[in-house]
Design a protein around this motif. Structure first.
Motif, short mmCIF file in Angstrom:
data_model
loop_
_atom_site.label_atom_id
_atom_site.label_comp_id
_atom_site.label_asym_id
_atom_site.label_seq_id
_atom_site.Cartn_x
_atom_site.Cartn_y
_atom_site.Cartn_z
N UNK A 8 -13.22 35.84 42.98
CA UNK A 8 -11.87 36.16 42.56
C UNK A 8 -11.58 37.62 42.84
N UNK A 15 -5.96 39.97 49.30
CA UNK A 15 -4.51 39.71 49.19
C UNK A 15 -3.75 41.02 49.14
N UNK A 19 -0.97 42.93 51.91
CA UNK A 19 0.40 43.21 51.50
C UNK A 19 0.72 44.70 51.66
N UNK A 85 -6.18 48.63 37.42
CA UNK A 85 -6.56 47.26 37.21
C UNK A 85 -8.03 47.08 36.86
N UNK B 93 0.61 41.86 43.05
CA UNK B 93 0.52 40.41 42.87
C UNK B 93 1.72 39.93 42.06
N UNK B 97 0.09 35.18 39.75
CA UNK B 97 -1.21 35.56 40.31
C UNK B 97 -2.00 36.43 39.34
N UNK B 98 -1.30 37.33 38.65
CA UNK B 98 -1.97 38.17 37.65
C UNK B 98 -2.61 37.31 36.56
N UNK B 100 -3.32 34.12 36.74
CA UNK B 100 -4.35 33.26 37.29
C UNK B 100 -5.67 34.00 37.42
#
Lengths: 247, 266
Positions: A8, A15, A19, A85, B93, B97-98, B100
């Motif tokens: 994950x 991803x 972007x 994050x 995201x 998506x966050x 998930x």
């Protein structure tokens, strides 16, 4: 080891990378500058080890994209850990080793893709790479990317200052690149410079890349692989240790 | 010990020369709404970071949901949800998506994960925005998304670090109503920090920390009676003094201030 979490973390970073248009552009312009412009300019000047200079530095330019991309990916760890994050990841019930490995793999994948951009220039500068060598080249590029990423993770894990980071990147990335045989042959050099060159893991990576693309070699193939693998393993272990420290 | 959610005993934390948390002890009961107040640099964030397993204590112990934060960090992490003061969403995201990602790293199985995402998005009124990139969200929307995310894995304790800072009054009211109803409905324990004393009045008990020590602990009513004042704001000023603190801002605080100012401009 939590493989789901690992995948994950890996996937999310990919991803995000795709972007980011600005960065993708940068990874194409760098090889253009070095190979086409510098290489063309210098090619007229001299040959090295039996090949044109442009060809000689080609494996080095691949390595350049690999190390730059790997370091840029891992730099974000410092910021992410305090304000971003990474905090969400650190409070999750997953082993720290999955986090480190997930980050290492995603950084390597991103760096590997950027290395591919350079590889795509091979026909443009008329380097002919046999298919067999190409198949060897790909995992090799990934290994080098992995080594650089794990180093970046250890540096990021130990850094607490944000400003100091730019300094580190100049004192580590640039010397690593220039002392790897990417830009000039490393035989017949004074002892002191030879010492650092042999310490530098990127040297063995560039040596392998040059062996596969141009059939020019300096070290034995076993030494190259051994140094790279051991270096990566040691860095990864230190990374997991640092993340477990929780300070 | 069965109705205690958080138990802190003689907890200390020092960084190089600085003693950030100095031998503090307190406990929080299950389903309680507990407010942790204090001036900047008092040790609030350090304490929360220890309780959330982001930091190891120098000495003493902290037991969260029955698990020691030092020896059973993953068990603690499974049972708590955290909403940080600085948002920790992934801006590139989408909302979906966050969530998930969160569901995945908290080991919620795919079938349940999808339903749960729908549930929490509906709870905070963001279901229609689920496929929008978070970068396009306002501050209030992001905060609501974070709350949704923090609740996804049905934690027993929710940590909220300045949950309504920088938000407009309507959103603040909305979020507080939501937190209160949550506490009543789901019987979640809520541990929060705030600088808004009117919000702290809603807490069942508050602890005031200053210079790393707990200087006051009790229900808002009891504290107001003790100091013979009419508001928690007055209690706070009584206990921590009316003088403005001389604070040097280190690099991290400066950057934090910069980010929060930037976020407010959205």
């Amino acid at each position: 080891m939590d493989f789901d979490a690992l995948c994950m973390i890996w996937r999310r970073d990919l991803i995000r990378h795709f972007r980011d248009r600005v960065r993708l552009l940068g990874s194409v312009t760098r090889p253009v500058l070095w190979l086409l412009i510098m290489g063309t300019g210098l090619r007229a000047a001299f040959n090295v080890a039996g090949v044109s200079y442009t060809h000689f530095i080609f494996p080095g330019i691949i390595a350049m994209n690999l190390i730059f991309a790997a370091m840029i990916s891992t730099i974000s760890i410092i910021w992410d850990r305090e304000f971003g994050f990474l905090r969400e990841i650190l409070v999750a019930p997953i082993p720290r080793s999955s986090i480190v490995l997930g980050k290492a793999l995603s950084g390597s994948t991103v760096a590997f893709i950027e290395g591919l951009f350079v590889l795509a220039f091979a026909p443009v500068i008329k380097i002919n790479i046999p298919l067999v060598h190409l198949l060897l080249l790909l995992p090799l590029m990934f290994l080098i990317a992995f080594v650089c990423t794990s180093l970046g993770i250890v540096i990021a894990a130990r850094m607490t200052s944000f400003e100091g980071f730019g300094v580190i990147s100049n004192f580590i990335i640039m010397p690593m690149f220039f002392l790897s045989g990417a830009m000039f042959p490393i035989d017949n050099l004074p002892h002191w410079i030879s010492f650092f060159i042999r310490l530098n893991p990127l040297t063995y990576g560039v040596d392998l890349l040059r062996r596969v693309t141009l059939d020019i070699k300096v070290f034995s193939i076993y030494i190259d692989f051994l140094y790279l693998s051991v270096f990566a393993l040691v860095m990864l272990s230190i990374g997991v240790f640092e993340f477990n420290k929780r300070n | 010990m069965d109705n205690i959610a958080i138990s802190v005993n003689n907890l200390s934390k020092s960084f190089s020369q600085v003693l950030a948390v100095d031998n503090i002890s307190f406990s929080v009961e299950k389903s309680e709404i507990f407010g942790f107040l204090g001036p900047n640099g008092a040790g609030k964030t350090t304490t929360i970071n220890i309780l959330c397993t982001l930091l190891l204590p120098t000495s003493g112990e902290a037991i969260v949901n029955g698990f020691n934060v030092v020896t059973y960090p993953n068990e603690v992490r499974e049972s708590i949800g955290i909403i940080f003061q600085d948002p920790s969403l992934d801006e590139r995201l989408t909302a979906y998506e966050n969530l998930n990602f969160h569901g995945m790293i908290y080991h919620i199985v795919p079938q349940i994960r999808k339903t749960r995402i729908q549930e929490v998005l509906n709870m905070v009124g963001l279901y229609l925005k689920k496929d929008h990139i978070v970068r396009t969200f306002s501050g209030g929307m992001r905060r609501r998304l974070e709350i949704a995310r923090g609740l996804m894995h049905s934690p027993q304790i929710l940590f909220l670090d300045e949950p309504t800072i920088g938000l407009d009054p309507q959103t603040r009211q909305h979020i507080w109503d939501y937190i209160l109803s949550l506490s009543q409905r789901e019987k979640i324990t809520i541990f929060l920090t705030t600088h808004y004393m009117d919000e702290a009045e809603i807490c069942q008990r508050v602890g005031i920390i200053d210079h790393g020590k707990i200087v006051s602990l009790g229900s808002p009513l009891a504290l107001k009676n003790k100091y013979k004042v009419s508001s928690l704001n007055e209690v706070f000023l009584e206990v921590t003094g009316r003088d403005i603190r001389e604070e040097g801002a280190d690099e991290k605080e400066r950057l934090g201030g910069f980010i929060r100012a930037r976020n407010k401009l959205r």
